[in-house]
Design an enzyme around this catalytic site. Structure first.
Site, PDB file in Angstrom:
ATOM      1  N   HIS A 101      -1.581   2.067  -1.735  1.00 32.27           N
ATOM      2  CA  HIS A 101      -0.845   2.511  -0.756  1.00 32.27           C
ATOM      3  C   HIS A 101      -2.016   3.527   0.302  1.00 32.27           C
ATOM      4  CE1 HIS A 101      -0.839   6.054  -3.906  1.00 32.27           C
ATOM      5  NE2 HIS A 101      -1.241   6.687  -2.793  1.00 32.27           N
ATOM      6  N   ASP A 131       0.194  -1.288  -7.345  1.00 27.73           N
ATOM      7  CA  ASP A 131      -0.248  -0.253  -6.144  1.00 27.73           C
ATOM      8  C   ASP A 131      -1.701  -0.430  -6.377  1.00 27.73           C
ATOM      9  OD1 ASP A 131      -0.108   1.331  -4.029  1.00 27.73           O
ATOM     10  OD2 ASP A 131       0.203   3.195  -5.302  1.00 27.73           O
ATOM     11  N   SER A 211      -5.207   9.832  -5.470  1.00 26.53           N
ATOM     12  CA  SER A 211      -5.043   8.397  -5.497  1.00 26.53           C
ATOM     13  C   SER A 211      -6.089   7.335  -5.500  1.00 26.53           C
ATOM     14  CB  SER A 211      -4.030   8.020  -4.662  1.00 26.53           C
ATOM     15  OG  SER A 211      -2.595   8.337  -5.283  1.00 26.53           O
ATOM     16  N   GLY A 270      13.259 -15.628 -13.740  1.00 27.35           N
ATOM     17  CA  GLY A 270      14.550 -15.440 -13.333  1.00 27.35           C
ATOM     18  C   GLY A 270      15.599 -14.863 -14.370  1.00 27.35           C
TER      19      GLY A 270
END
Lengths: 359, 449
Positions: A101, A131, A211, A270
């Site tokens: 991010h 991330d 971060s 799935g």
């Protein structure tokens, strides 16, 4: 009388000298002994400090500045927005781990080293689910973060967070690991019911700008990559004492995939499942609560209510473990899935597809 | 025989235990189970940290609404001033038990008329302000009739490293004495207030409102900082700031000696050394204070410092930025001799400098009561002290001083600088005759006793 006293004195003097000799030796050696190994009962003459760990790790933690230029249809001129983050130099080739991010969708990335060097960086690739992103800089004599591939992170371990909060300049904060294996913080996507990484939870304070920075242990070894954005997902207002980081081993795996393939490819099965204890069979496993009708599991005949206890030859203890096995399987490969339907043991051969292709 | 043997073990034992006693003096102690604890150190230190409660009145000014003038005519006051009583809470540190000196933040005691110091054992004392400094946020108090106080040991804050353990002691939210722990997160933080002199120790030990003025100590219990500020509006986010103990001590010494802070001035302008600048100057380092201009007749010029020099240390301690240089020098006190580490044309050298007084700030009232209302500054080339302004009707005005007068002598002794004028006035007993140049003529003004 004289003669009689002689042996007595001798008797006394000999052990006395021996005793003093032993004492002198012990006194002389003792300081060395205590400096040889950790001795929790004897206080070190130099008060405890993490300065050594900070010295080893902090030069490899960089400040990251990004700029993005936006021009809306009604904007008379382009607007630039700046973002702030931190990063960790992982090897001498110039690969830097940071948070996705911090660098996603930006036009320019600049990296500031602690020795004052400021340079442009290239985005090698990123992974939204954890991330994480990998940057590369072209520079010589790079300080590299100490790494230990066998690192074991336990609750209660002391950790230091290193980064650049609010662009104050490099900052080190201290805390402990509060929990490990915190799942479900990253975006929930497909597959099994939880998220795709097991985060570290800690109480070392991190803030905007931290971060992508380093979480290291008391030896300065990389333990994780700090991430502030997960914090806002558990509480709307500023929280203190609850912060998160992506564990080192997961981050390194992701980085290696990004460096070799440019992207992180995950397998997809799935199913949605929850951890379950099967009292009939006396084993632990996963109870299927939903299946993707077009997914690989449905194609192989797995249904809602089935109880899976083994995937790819490994007994399944938790949702995260099953998730990891599937995610790390290359799309196109086949996994054998063992399960019970009611009390009937069954087997299915599931051809794993690629996460992101079928949703 | 066995009895004798056991006897001889005793000297051995005594010597051994003397070793462990010596080590037990290190304050990072362990409890009986071998688990580390700060309790023994804190038992020694916490009595030296006090709660401070203040009462006072703050003057608030409010512009009169236009409607007032409409009703009361042009002579209606433009401003309405109101005095509002307030109460405040903070912390303080006893640095001298016998004299009753307590250090705290200026913002804790600002505008206070009554100051009460409460010790950890519950005893209360009233205190008064001996001196304070807005730019560094340090204030020194004196407890009235002190007895049985405990003072803190002042440590060497220059020796602290990032990663060292620290403990904050104070009175957050008026809860009562509270101890929080953390590490040194960074050193040399500053530049938050352009008018301020800041060289903070940054820490992640939780500091909150009410901790201001309290102690930051190391594991030996030595004072290494005065907790002063935090980043974050709501409360602690792990980013707190403390004034280094060495800086505080310099300021306290000045207050005790002169009754006020007499800032040392180097007389340079400049900025932080950046990568681009370092490349341009061909310097291998990227930390330091770059001198862009040397002020005429300042301390730096007298010592031979030149524009383009990079100052990298003060008295052997590294300087990371211009902000840090300003804060370090600005708190050392006028007249102090310092050794600056300088890089000039790629070459490292040491230059000794005697810091001068911040002349522009010198209010004449601090030198002599009869000079109240006059502002002084240095006249160029050591030609005397210029009167920059005189308040109408002030004692200095009644004495006959006017703006642009230049004081060139006191009692037949030449005056070349503000610090010299101060020294002469301090050392002169009785009547003072001041030799003043006004335009082309000179005159004597006699200061009453």
């Amino acid at each position: 009388m004289k003669k009689a006293s002689h042996p007595l004195i001798q008797l006394i003097i000999k052990p006395a000298l021996m005793g003093l000799l032993v004492a002198a030796t012990v006194i002389g050696v003792l300081p060395f002994v205590s400096s040889l190994g950790p001795q929790p009962h004897v206080a070190d003459p130099q008060p405890a400090s993490y300065a050594q760990a900070v010295n080893r790790a902090s030069p490899a933690v960089v400040n990251i500045y990004t700029e993005s230029i936006r021009q809306g249809p009604f904007d008379p001129r382009p607007r630039s927005s700046l973002r702030l983050g931190s990063g960790v130099i992982m090897d001498s080739r110039g690969f830097i781990l940071t948070a996705d991010h911090v660098v996603s969708g930006v036009d320019e990335i600049r990296v500031a080293l602690q020795d004052g060097r400021l340079m442009g960086a290239q985005l090698v690739g990123s992974d939204r689910l954890t991330d994480l992103a990998v940057l590369r800089i072209d520079a010589d004599n790079l300080p590299v973060i100490p790494q230990n591939n066998d690192i074991q992170t336990r609750v209660g371990d002391v950790v230091l967070a290193i980064g650049n909060p609010y662009n104050l300049g490099q900052t080190v904060t201290q805390g402990i690991i509060s929990a490990t294996g915190r799942a479900g913080l990253a975006e929930r996507t497909g597959g099994l019911s939880s998220g795709y990484s097991d985060f570290l939870q800690m109480d070392a304070a991190i803030n905007e700008g931290n971060s992508g920075g380093a979480l290291v242990n008391s030896r300065g070894e990389l333990v994780g990559i700090n991430n502030v954005s997960f914090q806002s997902q558990i509480a709307n207002r500023a929280t203190t004492g609850i912060y998160f980081a992506v564990p080192y081993r997961l981050a390194r795996r992701i980085m290696q995939q990004i460096i070799s393939d440019g992207v992180v490819v995950r397998g997809y099965i799935g199913i949605t499942a929850e951890q379950h204890y099967n009292t009939n069979q006396d084993i632990r496993g996963l109870l299927i609560s939903a299946v993707d009708p077009q997914g690989p599991a449905a194609n192989a005949g797995i249904q809602v209510g089935d109880f899976i206890y083994e995937i790819g030859g490994e007994p399944i203890q938790s949702v995260n473990q099953g998730l990891d096995i599937v995610a790390e399987t290359r799309p196109g490969e086949v996994l054998d899935v063992l399960f019970y339907r009611d009390v009937r043991p069954m087997q299915a051969r599931v051809r794993i597809s690629r996460l992101g292709d079928n949703q | 025989m066995s009895k004798l043997k056991s006897l001889f073990l005793i000297p051995c034992f005594i010597l051994l235990s003397s070793v462990s006693v010596a080590q037990a003096q290190i304050p990072l102690a362990t409890n009986s189970d071998g688990v580390p604890t700060l309790a023994p150190m804190l038992e020694e230190v916490t009595p030296a940290v006090v709660n401070i409660s203040v009462e006072g009145k703050r003057v608030t000014r409010q512009r009169m609404p236009e409607a007032f003038r409409f009703f009361f005519g042009p002579n209606a006051p433009q401003e309405e001033t109101r005095e509002q009583p307030f109460r405040g809470l903070g912390s303080g540190v006893i640095i001298d038990a016998e004299a009753g000196y307590v250090v705290t933040n200026n913002h804790v005691i600002d505008d206070a008329t009554d100051i009460t110091v409460t010790l950890k054992d519950g005893r209360q004392f009233s205190a008064r302000v001996l001196g304070r400094d807005e730019q560094t946020d340090v204030a020194l108090l004196k407890i009235d009739n002190p007895r049985d106080l405990t003072a803190i040991q002042i440590g060497n804050s220059d020796a602290m490293r990032v990663g060292d353990f620290v403990v904050a002691i104070g009175n957050p939210f008026g809860l009562g004495q509270t101890v929080t722990s953390g590490i040194v997160s960074a050193l040399g933080r500053g530049g938050f207030g352009p008018e301020r002199l800041e060289n903070f120790i940054q820490t992640d030990a939780a500091i909150n409102s009410g901790n201001s003025g309290g102690a930051l100590v190391d594991l030996r219990g030595n004072l290494i900082g005065i907790n002063t500020a935090i980043l974050g509006r709501g409360g602690n986010i792990g980013i707190g700031f403390a004034i280094p103990a060495n800086m505080m001590k310099n300021l306290v010494d000045q207050i005790l000696e002169f009754g006020e802070v007499r800032r040392g001035v180097l007389g340079v302008r400049g900025g932080n050394l950046t990568q681009e600048l370092a490349d341009a100057l061909d310097i291998s380092r990227t930390r330091g204070a770059w001198v862009s201009e040397v002020l005429a007749d300042g301390a730096a010029e007298r010592a031979g410092i030149q524009a383009g020099d990079v100052i990298v240390s003060v008295d052997g301690n590294d300087i990371q930025s211009f902000t840090e240089l300003a804060a370090t020098v600005g708190t050392m006190g006028a007249g102090r001799k310092v050794t600056l580490g300088v890089i000039r044309d790629g070459e490292a050298m040491n230059i000794d400098v005697e810091l001068l007084e911040r002349e522009a700030e010198a209010a004449a009232a601090t030198m002599h009561a009869a000079l109240q209302g006059a502002q002084l500054s240095a006249e160029g080339n050591n030609q005397g002290v210029r009167i920059t302004s005189v308040d109408e009707g002030s004692p200095a005005h009644r004495l006959g001083l006017r703006a642009d007068d230049i004081i060139i002598g006191v009692n037949r002794q030449r005056v070349s600088s503000v610090s010299e004028l101060r020294r002469l006035l301090d050392n002169t007993q009785g009547v003072v005759a001041m030799h003043v140049r006004r335009g082309q003529s000179t005159l004597y003004l006699v200061l009453p006793n």
